[in-house]
Design a protein around this motif. Structure first.
Motif, PDB file in Angstrom:
ATOM      1  N   PRO A   1       0.854  -1.193   0.000  1.00 36.69           N
ATOM      2  CA  PRO A   1       0.000   0.000   0.000  1.00 36.69           C
ATOM      3  C   PRO A   1       0.896   1.253   0.000  1.00 36.69           C
ATOM      4  O   PRO A   1       1.944   1.273   0.654  1.00 36.69           O
ATOM      5  CB  PRO A   1      -0.774  -0.110   1.318  1.00 36.69           C
ATOM      6  N   PHE A   2       0.504   2.260  -0.727  1.00 37.95           N
ATOM      7  CA  PHE A   2       1.232   3.526  -0.711  1.00 37.95           C
ATOM      8  C   PHE A   2       0.934   4.232   0.613  1.00 37.95           C
ATOM      9  O   PHE A   2      -0.220   4.342   1.023  1.00 37.95           O
ATOM     10  CB  PHE A   2       0.798   4.406  -1.883  1.00 37.95           C
ATOM     11  N   VAL A   3       1.978   4.690   1.291  1.00 38.24           N
ATOM     12  CA  VAL A   3       1.798   5.347   2.589  1.00 38.24           C
ATOM     13  C   VAL A   3       1.376   6.792   2.344  1.00 38.24           C
ATOM     14  O   VAL A   3       2.157   7.611   1.849  1.00 38.24           O
ATOM     15  CB  VAL A   3       3.082   5.286   3.428  1.00 38.24           C
ATOM     16  N   SER A   4       0.156   7.109   2.674  1.00 35.52           N
ATOM     17  CA  SER A   4      -0.389   8.439   2.435  1.00 35.52           C
ATOM     18  C   SER A   4       0.404   9.504   3.186  1.00 35.52           C
ATOM     19  O   SER A   4       0.772   9.318   4.357  1.00 35.52           O
ATOM     20  CB  SER A   4      -1.850   8.488   2.878  1.00 35.52           C
ATOM     21  N   GLY A   5       0.681  10.609   2.502  1.00 36.12           N
ATOM     22  CA  GLY A   5       1.406  11.719   3.133  1.00 36.12           C
ATOM     23  C   GLY A   5       2.893  11.511   3.213  1.00 36.12           C
ATOM     24  O   GLY A   5       3.598  12.327   3.812  1.00 36.12           O
ATOM     25  N   SER A   6       3.382  10.448   2.617  1.00 37.47           N
ATOM     26  CA  SER A   6       4.820  10.159   2.688  1.00 37.47           C
ATOM     27  C   SER A   6       5.521  10.551   1.399  1.00 37.47           C
ATOM     28  O   SER A   6       4.893  10.697   0.347  1.00 37.47           O
ATOM     29  CB  SER A   6       5.054   8.671   2.948  1.00 37.47           C
ATOM     30  N   HIS A   7       6.828  10.724   1.497  1.00 36.78           N
ATOM     31  CA  HIS A   7       7.647  10.978   0.312  1.00 36.78           C
ATOM     32  C   HIS A   7       9.063  10.489   0.579  1.00 36.78           C
ATOM     33  O   HIS A   7       9.443  10.232   1.728  1.00 36.78           O
ATOM     34  CB  HIS A   7       7.663  12.470  -0.051  1.00 36.78           C
ATOM     35  N   THR A   8       9.817  10.327  -0.487  1.00 37.57           N
ATOM     36  CA  THR A   8      11.222   9.956  -0.354  1.00 37.57           C
ATOM     37  C   THR A   8      12.104  11.094  -0.850  1.00 37.57           C
ATOM     38  O   THR A   8      11.646  12.015  -1.526  1.00 37.57           O
ATOM     39  CB  THR A   8      11.549   8.681  -1.160  1.00 37.57           C
ATOM     40  N   ILE A   9      13.391  11.009  -0.508  1.00 33.30           N
ATOM     41  CA  ILE A   9      14.379  12.014  -0.889  1.00 33.30           C
ATOM     42  C   ILE A   9      15.497  11.298  -1.633  1.00 33.30           C
ATOM     43  O   ILE A   9      15.981  10.261  -1.174  1.00 33.30           O
ATOM     44  CB  ILE A   9      14.937  12.737   0.357  1.00 33.30           C
ATOM     45  N   ASP A  10      15.895  11.812  -2.763  1.00 33.37           N
ATOM     46  CA  ASP A  10      16.938  11.157  -3.562  1.00 33.37           C
ATOM     47  C   ASP A  10      18.349  11.574  -3.157  1.00 33.37           C
ATOM     48  O   ASP A  10      19.287  10.778  -3.256  1.00 33.37           O
ATOM     49  CB  ASP A  10      16.732  11.449  -5.053  1.00 33.37           C
ATOM     50  N   VAL A  11      18.507  12.822  -2.719  1.00 36.50           N
ATOM     51  CA  VAL A  11      19.830  13.352  -2.373  1.00 36.50           C
ATOM     52  C   VAL A  11      19.755  14.053  -1.024  1.00 36.50           C
ATOM     53  O   VAL A  11      18.865  14.882  -0.795  1.00 36.50           O
ATOM     54  CB  VAL A  11      20.342  14.347  -3.442  1.00 36.50           C
TER      55      VAL A  11
END
Length: 347
Positions: free
Chosen positions: A101-111
């Motif tokens: 499931p996609f975690v709502s309100g979440s994001h990732t950082i690449d750098v």
């Protein structure tokens, strides 16, 4: 795409009820975002060329989920969706798939851009190992044998100098000599393997910043991509963070003048990791944070130069001399780190 439709059918998804799009910048697994009736999911195809037995990964995740449920912890852990048949992984003609499931309100950082990001990520990886400290380490499968075995990587390097491309060996003689002069890092690693003060724990082994989920306030939520979770030493997780967080440029950078060690990021990693691991680490282990950086950077330099000498058979090369650039980059990063030892050891 037809294969993905077949995979999603295993979860009971009607072909006309969802959309699929590419997601993220992962280098190993193929990842897609699936949208269905307001819900979102992450669908991944596990790279079987890297992970020869993906079922071991699925088993590890299930064991970790079961352990966390047993100890009734509040730790946030993402578990894969089950198929209609109750499976957490789907095998089709082109490989293995799993969905989360996609975690709502979440994001990732690449750098990594700020020390606070480094701190949050380090705290998450430390918390992951800490919360699993009561697991039977022998119950966790090894998904990538000898993944962070520095002694093996050094021996592969020496073997390449005997059997590899003679012209390339002559070309990199100076860099080879520099790396040989740092072989004491291998000696320290061999000492760790036989020192009871260093404990095997459940470790992630791939602690780049993109493997942490952040919330809307940029606070760490949890770690993701558990394919490389295996028994290991803390130097693997801390070392990989130092290799990828300390420098403002990556291993791909050709302008070596941009390679530097950002002091505040080093202390952010140490303090973030200690947030959860302070009481878990032995007194001896706490003295090896700086070594962890040396360990991982040196190992990656060895792997890149070995692959270059062996005609780029493992990492491949997008342009002539690509792995030589990477190896030189990491060798310089190691030198920049060593120059900082008096500063980091004084605190």
């Amino acid at each position: 795409m037809d294969i993905m439709h077949s995979v999603l059918a295993s979860y009971g998804f009607n072909r006309d009820s969802y959309t699929i799009e590419r997601f993220g910048n992962g280098l190993i697994n193929d990842t897609c975002l699936v949208k269905k009736e307001g819900d979102r999911y992450i669908l991944q195809r596990i790279n079987k060329a890297v992970f020869s037995n993906p079922l071991l990964i699925a088993e590890n995740i299930e064991k970790i989920g079961a352990y966390l449920a047993k100890i009734n912890t509040s730790y946030f852990f993402t578990t894969p969706c089950k198929t209609l048949a109750g499976d957490s992984i789907v095998c089709v003609e082109d490989g293995y798939y799993r969905m989360f499931p996609f975690v709502s309100g979440s994001h990732t950082i690449d750098v990594v851009q700020t020390p606070q990001q480094a701190f949050e990520a380090a705290a998450q990886f430390g918390q992951f190992t800490r919360v699993l400290s009561g697991m039977d380490i022998h119950s966790i499968n090894i998904t990538l044998p000898a993944f962070h075995d520095l002694a093996l990587r050094y021996n592969q390097f020496l073997e390449a100098l005997v059997k590899g491309n003679a012209a390339r060996i002559a070309e990199v003689a100076g860099l080879v000599q520099q790396l040989k002069e740092q072989a004491h890092i291998v000696d320290e690693y061999n000492h760790i393997l036989h020192d009871n003060a260093f404990r095997l724990r459940v470790t992630h082994h791939d602690t780049k910043i993109s493997n942490v989920l952040f919330d809307e306030e940029n606070k760490g939520l949890c770690v993701i991509d558990l394919d490389t979770v295996m028994p290991g030493y803390f130097i693997s997780d801390v070392g990989d963070m130092m290799r990828t967080y300390l420098c403002p440029v990556s291993e791909e950078e050709k302008d070596y003048s941009k390679i530097e060690i950002r002091e505040e990021f080093y202390f952010a990693i140490v303090n973030g990791y200690k947030t959860f691991m302070e009481t878990e680490l032995t007194d001896t282990e706490k003295q090896y944070f700086f070594y962890a950086g040396k360990f991982m950077i040196y190992m990656q330099a060895l792997r890149f130069i070995t692959d270059y000498i062996n005609n780029d058979v493992y990492y491949g090369a997008r342009y002539p001399g690509h792995n030589l650039v990477r190896a030189t980059n990491q060798s310089i990063l190691l030198q920049r780190l060593l120059e900082k030892e008096p500063v980091f050891s004084a605190r």
